[in-house]
Design a protein around this motif. Sequence first.
Motif, PDB file in Angstrom:
ATOM      1  N   SER A 193      47.502  56.113  42.556  1.00 14.27           N
ATOM      2  CA  SER A 193      46.380  55.446  41.914  1.00 14.27           C
ATOM      3  C   SER A 193      46.599  55.374  40.400  1.00 14.27           C
ATOM      4  O   SER A 193      46.899  56.396  39.765  1.00 14.27           O
ATOM      5  CB  SER A 193      45.096  56.221  42.201  1.00 14.27           C
ATOM      6  OG  SER A 193      44.068  55.822  41.326  1.00 14.27           O
ATOM      7  N   PRO A 194      46.441  54.185  39.806  1.00 18.94           N
ATOM      8  CA  PRO A 194      46.575  54.092  38.351  1.00 18.94           C
ATOM      9  C   PRO A 194      45.587  54.995  37.614  1.00 18.94           C
ATOM     10  O   PRO A 194      45.921  55.573  36.581  1.00 18.94           O
ATOM     11  CB  PRO A 194      46.290  52.614  38.051  1.00 18.94           C
ATOM     12  CG  PRO A 194      46.638  51.906  39.311  1.00 18.94           C
ATOM     13  CD  PRO A 194      46.280  52.858  40.411  1.00 18.94           C
ATOM     14  N   ARG A 195      44.388  55.139  38.155  1.00 18.78           N
ATOM     15  CA  ARG A 195      43.403  56.020  37.519  1.00 18.78           C
ATOM     16  C   ARG A 195      43.895  57.466  37.499  1.00 18.78           C
ATOM     17  O   ARG A 195      43.741  58.175  36.506  1.00 18.78           O
ATOM     18  CB  ARG A 195      42.069  55.936  38.257  1.00 18.78           C
ATOM     19  CG  ARG A 195      41.015  56.848  37.672  1.00 18.78           C
ATOM     20  CD  ARG A 195      39.730  56.738  38.401  1.00 18.78           C
ATOM     21  NE  ARG A 195      39.090  55.495  37.981  1.00 18.78           N
ATOM     22  CZ  ARG A 195      37.897  55.114  38.374  1.00 18.78           C
ATOM     23  NH1 ARG A 195      37.216  55.844  39.212  1.00 18.78           N
ATOM     24  NH2 ARG A 195      37.371  53.986  37.948  1.00 18.78           N
ATOM     25  N   ALA A 254      51.213  54.091  35.175  1.00 13.39           N
ATOM     26  CA  ALA A 254      49.989  53.402  35.601  1.00 13.39           C
ATOM     27  C   ALA A 254      50.084  51.913  35.302  1.00 13.39           C
ATOM     28  O   ALA A 254      49.679  51.084  36.121  1.00 13.39           O
ATOM     29  CB  ALA A 254      48.775  54.010  34.907  1.00 13.39           C
ATOM     30  N   MET A 313      49.924  48.802  37.999  1.00  9.91           N
ATOM     31  CA  MET A 313      48.990  47.692  37.843  1.00  9.91           C
ATOM     32  C   MET A 313      49.719  46.355  37.813  1.00  9.91           C
ATOM     33  O   MET A 313      49.244  45.368  38.379  1.00  9.91           O
ATOM     34  CB  MET A 313      48.162  47.870  36.564  1.00  9.91           C
ATOM     35  CG  MET A 313      47.114  48.951  36.675  1.00  9.91           C
ATOM     36  SD  MET A 313      45.958  48.696  38.040  1.00  9.91           S
ATOM     37  CE  MET A 313      45.226  47.147  37.608  1.00  9.91           C
ATOM     38  N   GLU A 314      50.890  46.312  37.172  1.00  9.94           N
ATOM     39  CA  GLU A 314      51.670  45.068  37.148  1.00  9.94           C
ATOM     40  C   GLU A 314      52.099  44.663  38.555  1.00  9.94           C
ATOM     41  O   GLU A 314      52.037  43.487  38.927  1.00  9.94           O
ATOM     42  CB  GLU A 314      52.901  45.235  36.255  1.00  9.94           C
ATOM     43  CG  GLU A 314      52.574  45.264  34.782  1.00  9.94           C
ATOM     44  CD  GLU A 314      53.792  45.583  33.923  1.00  9.94           C
ATOM     45  OE1 GLU A 314      54.926  45.600  34.457  1.00  9.94           O
ATOM     46  OE2 GLU A 314      53.602  45.813  32.720  1.00  9.94           O
ATOM     47  N   ILE A 328      50.575  45.481  41.347  1.00 11.23           N
ATOM     48  CA  ILE A 328      49.375  45.073  42.081  1.00 11.23           C
ATOM     49  C   ILE A 328      48.980  43.660  41.686  1.00 11.23           C
ATOM     50  O   ILE A 328      48.678  42.820  42.544  1.00 11.23           O
ATOM     51  CB  ILE A 328      48.214  46.060  41.823  1.00 11.23           C
ATOM     52  CG1 ILE A 328      48.514  47.411  42.472  1.00 11.23           C
ATOM     53  CG2 ILE A 328      46.891  45.493  42.320  1.00 11.23           C
ATOM     54  CD1 ILE A 328      47.549  48.510  42.095  1.00 11.23           C
ATOM     55  N   GLU A 329      48.995  43.379  40.384  1.00 10.05           N
ATOM     56  CA  GLU A 329      48.623  42.048  39.915  1.00 10.05           C
ATOM     57  C   GLU A 329      49.617  40.996  40.379  1.00 10.05           C
ATOM     58  O   GLU A 329      49.230  39.879  40.722  1.00 10.05           O
ATOM     59  CB  GLU A 329      48.496  42.047  38.401  1.00 10.05           C
ATOM     60  CG  GLU A 329      47.286  42.827  37.923  1.00 10.05           C
ATOM     61  CD  GLU A 329      47.270  43.035  36.422  1.00 10.05           C
ATOM     62  OE1 GLU A 329      48.249  42.643  35.742  1.00 10.05           O
ATOM     63  OE2 GLU A 329      46.282  43.588  35.928  1.00 10.05           O
TER      64      GLU A 329
END
Length: 81
Positions: A52-54, A65, A69-70, A72-73
């Motif tokens: 998880s990025p969080r 993180a 996110m990259e 995932i995007e």
Amino acid sequence: MNFWPLGAILAALLSLFFINLLPPSVGWRLAFGLGAVIAVFTGWARRVLPESPRWLVGRGRVAEAAQVMERIEAGSDHFRR
């Protein structure tokens, strides 16, 4: 976390089904084998799914993180089409 008890109940019911309805020499082996299959799947999921990025940011691993996110995007573009 809320579904862990449901998984435990389902595993117990499946084991009970296998042990009681199948011949004794097969039922316990099938129940044991099912547990092994689930363990292998869990190991695979732990290796493949990103953290998880969080959670990463909370531990000071900001660069990791951002990479997650990259990815995932980048993958979300596939679903927009």
